[in-house]
Design a protein around this motif. Structure first.
Motif, PDB file in Angstrom:
ATOM      1  N   THR A  36      47.909  55.147  72.075  1.00 58.94           N
ATOM      2  CA  THR A  36      48.744  56.342  71.990  1.00 58.94           C
ATOM      3  C   THR A  36      47.929  57.559  72.404  1.00 58.94           C
ATOM      4  N   VAL A  37      48.473  58.326  73.340  1.00 60.49           N
ATOM      5  CA  VAL A  37      47.835  59.558  73.803  1.00 60.49           C
ATOM      6  C   VAL A  37      48.854  60.683  73.674  1.00 60.49           C
ATOM      7  N   GLU A  38      48.486  61.711  72.936  1.00 57.77           N
ATOM      8  CA  GLU A  38      49.357  62.878  72.745  1.00 57.77           C
ATOM      9  C   GLU A  38      48.668  64.110  73.315  1.00 57.77           C
ATOM     10  N   GLU A  39      49.098  64.561  74.487  1.00 63.24           N
ATOM     11  CA  GLU A  39      48.546  65.756  75.112  1.00 63.24           C
ATOM     12  C   GLU A  39      49.559  66.888  75.017  1.00 63.24           C
ATOM     13  N   ALA A  40      49.056  68.092  74.808  1.00 64.22           N
ATOM     14  CA  ALA A  40      49.918  69.270  74.781  1.00 64.22           C
ATOM     15  C   ALA A  40      50.355  69.602  76.204  1.00 64.22           C
TER      16      ALA A  40
END
Length: 194
Positions: free
Chosen positions: A41-45
């Motif tokens: 899981t990758v959460e970038e703004a």
């Protein structure tokens, strides 16, 4: 006691076992089946640009009809140029794709709420291929023009993929989560212009 006729000799059996182990090793490296049970899981703004939008400086003495400083000539944040919903191909895939124009004029493909299977050598491709449902759409994205935006950062989450300098986003109409090792789309989205 003599050797039983028709039975392979010990060196032949060892040779067959060595070849079998080597083939299993190559198969595991090539297919990487353990990735089916591993999620990244990758959460970038949303991307930010360090360059401030240009604005006209207001005159120091008010003139007739002047109401203060001029508004910025460009939007303060990213602008959605095109967007679409991911559909499943080889693997169940969902999420939203947005093509964004940043205030500095560069473009980014943003995957939002992505959910797909993990796999070997997954890439994000910007393509000119039409998005087709079912098996008909699995292998069409390398038939025409495409631009690889890099390796998929994670099979879940929201991520940003900048377009390389010189790539005109108007030349492309879809995005694919592409397995480069097996030349197949995990999922894709048709980009509808905003």
């Amino acid at each position: 006691m003599g050797r039983v006729r028709g039975m392979p000799t010990r060196p032949v059996v060892v040779g067959v076992l060595v070849v079998a182990v080597a083939l299993v090793g190559v198969g595991l490296y090539w297919f990487q089946p353990w990735k089916l049970w591993q999620d990244e899981t990758v959460e970038e703004a949303l991307p930010e640009v360090t360059t401030a939008p240009t604005a006209t400086v207001a005159p120091e003495t008010p003139q007739a009809g002047a109401s203060g400083p001029a508004e910025p000539t460009e939007p303060a944040g990213p602008v959605v140029v095109a967007s679409g919903e991911l559909i499943s191909h080889e693997h169940a895939t969902s999420g939203t794709v947005r093509l964004l124009r940043l205030t500095d004029g560069s473009h980014v493909v943003r995957l939002e709420d992505l959910d797909t299977s993990n796999g070997p050598d997954l890439r994000v491709w910007l393509t000119d291929a039409p998005v087709k449902e079912e098996v008909d759409g699995w292998r069409v994205f390398d038939d025409g023009k495409y631009e690889s935006l890099g390796k998929l950062k994670g099979n879940k989450g929201s991520q940003n993929y900048p377009l390389p300098a010189g790539v005109d986003p108007a030349d492309f109409s879809s995005v694919s989560i592409w397995c480069d090792r097996f030349d197949v789309s995990f999922g894709a989205a048709e980009l509808a212009r905003a």
